[in-house]
Design a protein around this motif. Structure first.
Motif, PDB file in Angstrom:
ATOM      1  N   SER A  13      21.723  30.471  56.241  1.00 23.44           N
ATOM      2  CA  SER A  13      22.339  31.151  57.735  1.00 23.44           C
ATOM      3  C   SER A  13      23.379  31.148  56.954  1.00 23.44           C
TER       4      SER A  13
ATOM      5  N   GLU B 101      15.593  25.560  63.314  1.00 24.34           N
ATOM      6  CA  GLU B 101      16.534  25.198  62.635  1.00 24.34           C
ATOM      7  C   GLU B 101      17.329  23.885  63.427  1.00 24.34           C
TER       8      GLU B 101
ATOM      9  N   GLU C  38      23.792  23.827  63.902  1.00 25.93           N
ATOM     10  CA  GLU C  38      23.837  24.301  63.514  1.00 25.93           C
ATOM     11  C   GLU C  38      24.536  25.997  64.828  1.00 25.93           C
TER      12      GLU C  38
ATOM     13  N   ASP D 146      15.983  33.506  61.167  1.00 25.39           N
ATOM     14  CA  ASP D 146      16.687  32.267  60.981  1.00 25.39           C
ATOM     15  C   ASP D 146      15.505  31.472  61.721  1.00 25.39           C
TER      16      ASP D 146
HETATM   17 MG   LIG Z   1      19.940  27.952  57.548  1.00 27.23          MG
END
Ligand SMILES: [Mg+2]
Ligand SMILES: Nc1ncnc2c1ncn2[C@@H]1O[C@H](COP(=O)(O)OP(=O)(O)OP(=O)(O)O)[C@@H](O)[C@H]1O
Length: 458
Positions: A190, A212, A216, A272
Motif C-alpha cells: 500500500s 482493506e 488505512e 489495493d
Molecule cells: Mg496494504
C-alpha cells in the motif's frame, strides 16, 4: 385582515390534503408497478435472496431494487433459473420479509464527470466525503463493460516516470501498462502504491481501495497522498463491507478510469488489493451455487480476473491510456497460489516485495532480481538498458555470494566482479531507498550517479 388569514390557512390545508392524496396515489402506483413489472421475495438466506416473477425480465449481473420499509435496496442478480432468480444485496443487513416487491433495473450504470476529481465515493458511486452531492455527468455508462478489441487499441510504447527510483531504474513502466505488486501482508504494497500516485505524468488518478482496513483509508488519503488529491478519485469498499461492494469497487473505479481515458487523459488506476476482489468474487460465486475447484475458488473467479484487468491498458488510437497498478496479496507468502498465478499471467510485469528486505529496513522492499517489466525496453534508452542490465548483474553477484562472504569463505581480490559488487551494491541499495515523505525523485539516474561517484570525488 383576520378573514384573509383564515382563507389562506384553509387553502393551504386543502393543498396539503391534495399533496397527501398525491403521495398516496404515487405509493399505490409504485406498488402496482411492482406487481406489473417486478417480482417478489420467496426465499431468504444469509447468502442470497430468491425472487420469483422476474426470470424473464432480468439478466445475470443486472441490478434489482428490493423495496424494504419504503426504501429501495440495491441487489445484483447472481443466478438465473426458469422460475426464480437469486439476488445478493449490496448491503449484507438487508433481510426482506417474504413477499417483498423486487424491481429489475437493468445493468448498473454510473455517470462520471470531471467534477468527480478530488472526491471519495463508495462502490455504488455515492459520496463518502462531506463535499455534498456528486454532480452527474452527461452520459451514464455501464460499470461492467468489455475491454476494447485488441486490434483497435493503440500500442504501448511511451515510457513514464513514477517517481520511485527502484521502479524507474529496474522495472520502468509505460503509459497503458498493467503491473502487479506482489507481496505477503505488511511488506509495503500500500505504501509503494501511494508513493506512485504522486507521479507527475498522469492527468487523473483513480484509486480503488477494496477489502482493506478502514483506518488505512484516511491515513493514505490524508498523509501519504496529501496535496495530490485534486486529480484523484477514490473508490472505497473497506474489509467490513459486503462482498458485493468489495467486488464492485474495482469495476466502478475501472469504469471511471475508462471515462477519463476516452476524454484523452493518461489515467493511473490503482487497485489495493486485487486479491480481496478475488476473495469477494469467490464468496459471491459460492453463494450462487458454483462449485469450488482450485483452493476453494470457483471457475468464474478466474474468468472475472482477466476481464477486469484487460480493461486497463491503452485506449483506441487517439484516446488516452489507463496504466493499471494492482496490489496482489500473496496468501501465506506462496507466490504460486492460483490467484497470484492467474494475475501474473495476465499482467505486463510484476514488482515483487520481499519480507527479508523489509526486515532489513530497506524500503521500498523491491526484490530487484525477482521483478520484471515486460515493456521496459520501450522506456529505457539503449544506454539506460545497458546500465540497468549491468547493475542487475552486480546485484545478482552480491546476493549469490552473500552467504559465502558472511562465513568468511571469500577472500577480497579473488574475483574483481565480486569486489566491484561488494563496493557498489550497498550504494545502489542506498540510492534506491525512499520513504513516503521523501519527495518523488525527478531523475533516478542522477540520484544513482551521485551514489556511485567514487568516494574521494564526492
Ligand atoms: Mg496494504
Ligand atoms: N517506503 C517505506 N518507507 C518506510 N517504511 C515503509 C515503507 N513501505 C512500507 N513501510 C513500513 O511497512 C509497513 C507496512 O506497509 P504497508 O501497510 O504498505 O504494507 P502492505 O503490504 O500494504 O500490508 P497489508 O498486506 O497488510 O495491506 C508500514 O507501516 C511501514 O512501517
Amino acid at each position: 385582515m383576520m378573514r384573509a388569514v383564515e382563507d389562506a390557512l384553509q387553502s393551504m390545508s386543502a393543498r396539503t390534503g391534495s399533496l397527501d392524496a398525491l403521495a398516496r396515489l404515487l405509493s399505490q402506483a409504485t406498488q402496482q408497478r411492482a406487481v406489473a413489472v417486478g417480482g417478489y421475495v420467496n426465499e431468504v438466506s444469509r447468502s442470497a435472496i430468491g425472487v420469483r416473477g422476474i426470470s424473464n425480465k432480468a439478466q445475470l449481473g443486472d441490478m434489482v431494487m428490493i423495496r424494504c420499509d419504503d426504501r429501495l435496496q440495491p441487489a445484483e442478480v447472481v443466478r438465473l433459473e426458469q422460475t426464480r432468480v437469486l439476488v445478493k444485496p449490496f448491503d449484507d443487513r438487508v433481510m426482506p420479509p417474504l413477499g417483498t416487491p423486487v424491481f429489475p433495473e437493468g445493468p448498473f450504470r454510473i455517470a462520471p464527470s470531471p467534477q468527480w476529481k478530488g472526491r471519495v465515493i463508495d462502490a455504488l458511486g455515492q459520496p463518502l466525503d462531506d463535499k455534498g452531492l456528486l454532480p452527474a455527468g452527461a452520459q451514464a455508462i455501464a460499470v461492467d463493460c468489455p475491454a476494447p478489441l485488441a486490434m483497435n487499441r493503440s500500442r504501448v510504447e511511451k515510457g513514464l516516470r513514477c517517481g520511485v527510483n527502484v521502479v524507474d531504474v529496474f522495472v520502468p513502466i509505460c503509459f497503458g501498462q498493467r503491473m502487479g505488486i506482489f507481496a505477503g501482508s505488511g511488506v509495503g504494497k500500500s505504501t509503494l502504491l501511494a508513493m506512485m500516485t504522486k507521479a507527475a505524468d498522469f492527468d487523473t488518478v483513480v484509486l480503488a481501495l477494496t477489502g482493506e482496513r478502514g483506518r488505512e483509508v484516511r491515513d493514505m488519503l490524508e498523509d501519504t497522498m496529501a496535496g495530490k488529491l485534486e486529480k484523484t478519485i477514490a473508490v472505497i469498499a473497506t474489509g467490513d463491507e459486503s462482498p458485493m461492494m468489495r467486488r464492485l469497487a474495482p469495476n466502478t473505479a475501472t469504469a471511471i478510469a475508462e471515462y477519463f481515458r476516452d476524454r484523452g487523459d493518461n489515467v493511473l488506476l490503482i487497485v489495493d488489493s486485487i486479491t480481496r476482489f478475488a476473495h469477494a468474487a469467490r464468496e459471491i460465486a459460492i453463494a450462487a451455487g458454483e462449485p469450488p475447484v482450485s483452493r476453494g475458488y470457483p471457475p468464474s473467479v478466474f474468468s472475472q480476473l482477466p476481464r477486469l484487468l484487460e480493461r486497463a491498458g491503452p485506449g483506441r488510437v487517439g484516446e488516452g491510456t489507463i496504466t493499471g497498478i494492482y496490489a496482489v496479496l500473496v496468501d501465506g507468502d506462496d507466490h504460486n497460489d492460483p490467484v497470484s498465478d492467474a494475475i501474473r499471467g495476465t499482467l505486463d510485469g510484476h514488482i515483487v516485495l520481499d519480507r527479508g528486505i523489509a526486515a532489513q529496513g530497506r524500503f521500498p522492499a523491491v526484490d530487484i532480481l525477482g521483478s520484471i517489466s515486460r515493456l521496459a525496453q520501450h522506456n529505457w534508452t539503449p544506454e539506460q538498458a545497458k546500465l540497468a542490465t549491468s547493475l542487475r548483474g552486480l546485484v545478482s553477484r552480491f546476493e549469490e555470494t552473500r552467504d559465502l562472504r558472511m562465513i568468511g569463505a571469500y577472500q577480497a581480490g579473488s574475483d574483481p566482479l565480486i569486489d566491484q559488487a561488494v563496493n557498489l551494491v550497498p550504494r545502489i541499495y542506498g540510492a534506491m531507498q525512499q520513504t513516503p515523505t521523501s519527495p518523488p525523485s525527478l531523475d533516478p539516474y542522477s540520484d544513482l550517479a551521485m551514489a556511485l561517484r567514487p568516494k574521494e570525488a564526492s
